[in-house]
Design a protein around this motif. Structure first.
Motif, PDB file in Angstrom:
ATOM      1  N   GLN B  57       0.840  -1.193   0.000  1.00 32.27           N
ATOM      2  CA  GLN B  57       0.000   0.000   0.000  1.00 32.27           C
ATOM      3  C   GLN B  57       0.876   1.244   0.000  1.00 32.27           C
ATOM      4  O   GLN B  57       2.009   1.216   0.466  1.00 32.27           O
ATOM      5  CB  GLN B  57      -0.881   0.032   1.263  1.00 32.27           C
ATOM      6  CG  GLN B  57      -1.922  -1.072   1.318  1.00 32.27           C
ATOM      7  CD  GLN B  57      -2.747  -1.002   2.590  1.00 32.27           C
ATOM      8  OE1 GLN B  57      -2.242  -1.196   3.679  1.00 32.27           O
ATOM      9  NE2 GLN B  57      -4.038  -0.707   2.451  1.00 32.27           N
ATOM     10  N   THR B  58       0.313   2.318  -0.527  1.00 28.86           N
ATOM     11  CA  THR B  58       1.009   3.594  -0.363  1.00 28.86           C
ATOM     12  C   THR B  58       0.082   4.547   0.374  1.00 28.86           C
ATOM     13  O   THR B  58      -1.149   4.436   0.306  1.00 28.86           O
ATOM     14  CB  THR B  58       1.419   4.227  -1.703  1.00 28.86           C
ATOM     15  OG1 THR B  58       0.248   4.679  -2.380  1.00 28.86           O
ATOM     16  CG2 THR B  58       2.165   3.230  -2.565  1.00 28.86           C
ATOM     17  N   TRP B  59       0.698   5.479   1.087  1.00 28.46           N
ATOM     18  CA  TRP B  59      -0.050   6.381   1.968  1.00 28.46           C
ATOM     19  C   TRP B  59       0.381   7.807   1.729  1.00 28.46           C
ATOM     20  O   TRP B  59       1.564   8.085   1.519  1.00 28.46           O
ATOM     21  CB  TRP B  59       0.206   5.996   3.431  1.00 28.46           C
ATOM     22  CG  TRP B  59      -0.040   4.549   3.706  1.00 28.46           C
ATOM     23  CD1 TRP B  59       0.857   3.534   3.557  1.00 28.46           C
ATOM     24  CD2 TRP B  59      -1.253   3.951   4.148  1.00 28.46           C
ATOM     25  NE1 TRP B  59       0.267   2.336   3.887  1.00 28.46           N
ATOM     26  CE2 TRP B  59      -1.028   2.566   4.267  1.00 28.46           C
ATOM     27  CE3 TRP B  59      -2.519   4.457   4.487  1.00 28.46           C
ATOM     28  CZ2 TRP B  59      -2.008   1.672   4.672  1.00 28.46           C
ATOM     29  CZ3 TRP B  59      -3.496   3.571   4.904  1.00 28.46           C
ATOM     30  CH2 TRP B  59      -3.231   2.190   4.984  1.00 28.46           C
ATOM     31  N   ARG B  60      -0.608   8.681   1.801  1.00 29.53           N
ATOM     32  CA  ARG B  60      -0.293  10.104   1.664  1.00 29.53           C
ATOM     33  C   ARG B  60       0.156  10.658   3.015  1.00 29.53           C
ATOM     34  O   ARG B  60      -0.120  10.099   4.060  1.00 29.53           O
ATOM     35  CB  ARG B  60      -1.535  10.883   1.203  1.00 29.53           C
ATOM     36  CG  ARG B  60      -1.997  10.570  -0.213  1.00 29.53           C
ATOM     37  CD  ARG B  60      -3.122  11.527  -0.610  1.00 29.53           C
ATOM     38  NE  ARG B  60      -4.184  11.541   0.414  1.00 29.53           N
ATOM     39  CZ  ARG B  60      -5.212  10.703   0.430  1.00 29.53           C
ATOM     40  NH1 ARG B  60      -5.337   9.780  -0.503  1.00 29.53           N
ATOM     41  NH2 ARG B  60      -6.128  10.777   1.379  1.00 29.53           N
ATOM     42  N   ARG B  61       0.826  11.774   2.955  1.00 27.98           N
ATOM     43  CA  ARG B  61       1.138  12.540   4.147  1.00 27.98           C
ATOM     44  C   ARG B  61      -0.133  12.715   4.977  1.00 27.98           C
ATOM     45  O   ARG B  61      -1.197  13.033   4.409  1.00 27.98           O
ATOM     46  CB  ARG B  61       1.650  13.921   3.711  1.00 27.98           C
ATOM     47  CG  ARG B  61       2.814  14.394   4.513  1.00 27.98           C
ATOM     48  CD  ARG B  61       3.539  15.568   3.872  1.00 27.98           C
ATOM     49  NE  ARG B  61       4.752  15.769   4.654  1.00 27.98           N
ATOM     50  CZ  ARG B  61       5.101  16.904   5.244  1.00 27.98           C
ATOM     51  NH1 ARG B  61       4.398  17.986   5.069  1.00 27.98           N
ATOM     52  NH2 ARG B  61       6.172  16.968   5.998  1.00 27.98           N
ATOM     53  N   ARG B  62      -0.022  12.504   6.283  1.00 30.90           N
ATOM     54  CA  ARG B  62      -1.142  12.744   7.213  1.00 30.90           C
ATOM     55  C   ARG B  62      -2.247  11.699   7.142  1.00 30.90           C
ATOM     56  O   ARG B  62      -3.275  11.865   7.796  1.00 30.90           O
ATOM     57  CB  ARG B  62      -1.787  14.132   6.997  1.00 30.90           C
ATOM     58  CG  ARG B  62      -0.827  15.297   7.164  1.00 30.90           C
ATOM     59  CD  ARG B  62      -0.448  15.466   8.606  1.00 30.90           C
ATOM     60  NE  ARG B  62       0.820  16.166   8.744  1.00 30.90           N
ATOM     61  CZ  ARG B  62       1.706  15.886   9.695  1.00 30.90           C
ATOM     62  NH1 ARG B  62       1.465  14.952  10.570  1.00 30.90           N
ATOM     63  NH2 ARG B  62       2.824  16.551   9.780  1.00 30.90           N
ATOM     64  N   ALA B 125       4.358   7.364   2.246  1.00 28.67           N
ATOM     65  CA  ALA B 125       4.931   6.121   2.758  1.00 28.67           C
ATOM     66  C   ALA B 125       4.393   4.922   1.992  1.00 28.67           C
ATOM     67  O   ALA B 125       3.295   4.977   1.416  1.00 28.67           O
ATOM     68  CB  ALA B 125       4.610   5.973   4.241  1.00 28.67           C
ATOM     69  N   ARG B 126       5.167   3.882   1.971  1.00 28.80           N
ATOM     70  CA  ARG B 126       4.722   2.611   1.418  1.00 28.80           C
ATOM     71  C   ARG B 126       4.860   1.524   2.473  1.00 28.80           C
ATOM     72  O   ARG B 126       5.778   1.571   3.313  1.00 28.80           O
ATOM     73  CB  ARG B 126       5.534   2.244   0.178  1.00 28.80           C
ATOM     74  CG  ARG B 126       4.973   2.854  -1.097  1.00 28.80           C
ATOM     75  CD  ARG B 126       5.815   2.498  -2.294  1.00 28.80           C
ATOM     76  NE  ARG B 126       7.150   3.068  -2.189  1.00 28.80           N
ATOM     77  CZ  ARG B 126       8.170   2.712  -2.964  1.00 28.80           C
ATOM     78  NH1 ARG B 126       8.007   1.764  -3.879  1.00 28.80           N
ATOM     79  NH2 ARG B 126       9.354   3.283  -2.818  1.00 28.80           N
ATOM     80  N   THR B 127       3.953   0.575   2.441  1.00 28.44           N
ATOM     81  CA  THR B 127       3.996  -0.513   3.422  1.00 28.44           C
ATOM     82  C   THR B 127       3.699  -1.842   2.755  1.00 28.44           C
ATOM     83  O   THR B 127       3.003  -1.897   1.745  1.00 28.44           O
ATOM     84  CB  THR B 127       2.928  -0.322   4.526  1.00 28.44           C
ATOM     85  OG1 THR B 127       1.630  -0.324   3.924  1.00 28.44           O
ATOM     86  CG2 THR B 127       3.140   0.974   5.279  1.00 28.44           C
ATOM     87  N   CYS B 128       4.247  -2.897   3.337  1.00 26.75           N
ATOM     88  CA  CYS B 128       3.698  -4.223   3.125  1.00 26.75           C
ATOM     89  C   CYS B 128       2.714  -4.441   4.257  1.00 26.75           C
ATOM     90  O   CYS B 128       3.077  -4.374   5.429  1.00 26.75           O
ATOM     91  CB  CYS B 128       4.802  -5.279   3.176  1.00 26.75           C
ATOM     92  SG  CYS B 128       5.682  -5.450   1.629  1.00 26.75           S
ATOM     93  N   SER B 129       1.458  -4.660   3.909  1.00 25.44           N
ATOM     94  CA  SER B 129       0.405  -4.776   4.915  1.00 25.44           C
ATOM     95  C   SER B 129      -0.030  -6.225   5.001  1.00 25.44           C
ATOM     96  O   SER B 129      -0.668  -6.746   4.088  1.00 25.44           O
ATOM     97  CB  SER B 129      -0.766  -3.882   4.519  1.00 25.44           C
ATOM     98  OG  SER B 129      -0.287  -2.586   4.184  1.00 25.44           O
ATOM     99  N   PHE B 130       0.330  -6.845   6.113  1.00 29.45           N
ATOM    100  CA  PHE B 130       0.093  -8.279   6.247  1.00 29.45           C
ATOM    101  C   PHE B 130      -1.188  -8.576   6.995  1.00 29.45           C
ATOM    102  O   PHE B 130      -1.481  -7.943   8.015  1.00 29.45           O
ATOM    103  CB  PHE B 130       1.257  -8.936   7.006  1.00 29.45           C
ATOM    104  CG  PHE B 130       2.589  -8.719   6.354  1.00 29.45           C
ATOM    105  CD1 PHE B 130       2.863  -9.258   5.099  1.00 29.45           C
ATOM    106  CD2 PHE B 130       3.577  -7.976   6.990  1.00 29.45           C
ATOM    107  CE1 PHE B 130       4.095  -9.064   4.498  1.00 29.45           C
ATOM    108  CE2 PHE B 130       4.814  -7.775   6.397  1.00 29.45           C
ATOM    109  CZ  PHE B 130       5.078  -8.320   5.148  1.00 29.45           C
TER     110      PHE B 130
END
Lengths: 251, 251
Positions: B57-62, B125-130
């Motif tokens: 996933q990618t996330w925006r600021r805030r 930000a980017r995450t691996c979301s498990f």
DNA sequence: CGTTGGGTTGAGCTTGTTCAACCACCGTGG
DNA sequence: CCACGGTGGTTGAACAAGCTCAACCCAACG
């Protein structure tokens, strides 16, 4: 300097002499700390196995179970009394991270093979002191115990996370109020009476926990007494107005 | 309200289409976060297995990855960007517990099936979301990963324990100095450059982390600039006198 | 070109610290 | 038995650090 064994309980000896697996062999069955942390999921056999990886010790007030920076020795499960886990600071000061109640474990955290914190007995205390190597081996071969360890770590993390907010956001009276409420909660969770509330830690301990000076602690208690929120008699506190206390501890 | 998937990376699709176990199937091999936390001990096969228990996933600021009190969903491994783990307080205030750098995990802690903290992206930000269930299952069947989880928990606990001392003992300038030094250390440990030091968090974020007001943060930076300890240009800080900074951060 | 959000700066106020005196309690030794 | 010193706790007065409130600046953006 190194934590000395003040008294090794007689019970383990009895268990050895009776070399059968009689239910009386280990004192754990009547241990008030049995229901908490790593011992919680254990039946007799495994409890015995864990018990035998350590020894029982007693500690005097103000005695150190372990010191930050010392080679990481035993892992301690407190069976009675209260232990302060803290970080030592220059000039004899310290920041107390949390208070360990009977049933909980301390001395677990290490950094490069050294204890990561100080552990100091606030009251007379007793511990089961487990060989670190054997403890880890035991945890490794017991899934439910391993889970208990992770759960305990998580609980500490939450506790300390909350305490961060207390230190960062609350006024002195609020911090003291929060401290008392936390104690009440923790005592309840550990089956310790809260009326009156046993307050064995000195003003200096509380100050080192709350990031305040002892004078400020004293004044905060005075204020709470004046407002009839509570009453203090030596080491016993009676909380009269829990609601008011909770308001003061609000963020 | 619930954290939305902004963009699911294309790579997993590619891996599915090529249903062989070609080394190109997962992006992990070139992931900058591969060397940290739970991924560290994994070879290709197990890395692939873990990778497939989640999505990217990618996330925006805030944007919030998760919120305290919400039903505990995924566990996030940050692969790029910075996430703040915090406790929300009344009136829009909050206490930031720690900043999560690429490679580290957040959203792990739960309390009664709910997230125990807020997790908010400070930067893109980017995450691996498990999937939590699958993640726990994977950890349970991989001893070394389980150890990595416990190690990570222990590291957080030390980090937060140290921060308690910062909040409890240091003056405003000392706290800011300590914050910068911690950042330098953590950046170094995670292979992020520190000259200049990337400072993506707002004054408000720093204030919420250090238990101070934004004005105080501003004044502390001004003082450090005046004393030629450092220089600030937008989001980049250049530290000129690391020694002086370390003295200010001393307890 | 006005608005908005983030940051800086100043003035006065509030809170906790510092330093000091003082008290109660307690164990020790003359 | 009392004098003594030590420890832990309380209280007061002056001081300093951070907060509050307000004004102001600047860059980004519609």
């Amino acid at each position: 300097m190194a934590p000395a064994v003040i008294s090794t309980q007689a019970l383990p000896r009895r268990s050895r002499s009776s070399h059968t697996q009689s239910a009386k062999a280990i004192p754990c069955l009547h241990c008030p700390a049995k229901a908490f942390n790593v011992c919680k999921p254990l039946g007799y056999e495994r409890q015995k196995e864990l018990f035998e990886t350590g020894v029982q010790q007693t500690w005097r007030r103000r005695q150190f179970l372990f010191r930050m920076g010392d080679p990481a020795g035993p892992i301690f499960k407190v069976t009675s009394g209260i232990v302060a886990v803290s970080r030592p600071l220059p000039e004899g000061r310290r920041q107390i991270s949390l208070f360990i109640l009977p049933g909980e474990v301390c001395g677990y955290l290490e950094i490069n093979g050294n204890y990561a914190f100080d552990g100091e007995a606030i009251t007379e205390a007793r511990t089961c002191s487990f060989s670190r190597r054997k403890f880890h081996a035991f945890v490794a071969s017991n899934r439910d115990v391993d889970d208990a360890v992770k759960t305990a770590l998580g609980e500490r993390l939450q506790q300390v996370g909350r305490q961060q907010a207390v230190l960062g956001q609350l006024t002195s009276t609020g911090r003291v109020a929060s401290f008392l409420l936390t104690l009440v909660n923790d005592y309840n969770a550990h089956g310790i009476q809260t009326r009156p509330l046993w307050l064995p830690m000195s003003r200096a301990d509380i100050a080192d926990y709350l990031g305040l000076r002892i004078e400020t602690i004293s004044r905060a208690f005075a204020k709470l007494k004046n407002r009839k929120v509570l009453e203090i008699d030596n080491e016993a506190v009676v909380i009269h107005d829990l609601k008011h206390l909770a308001e003061l501890a609000e963020f």
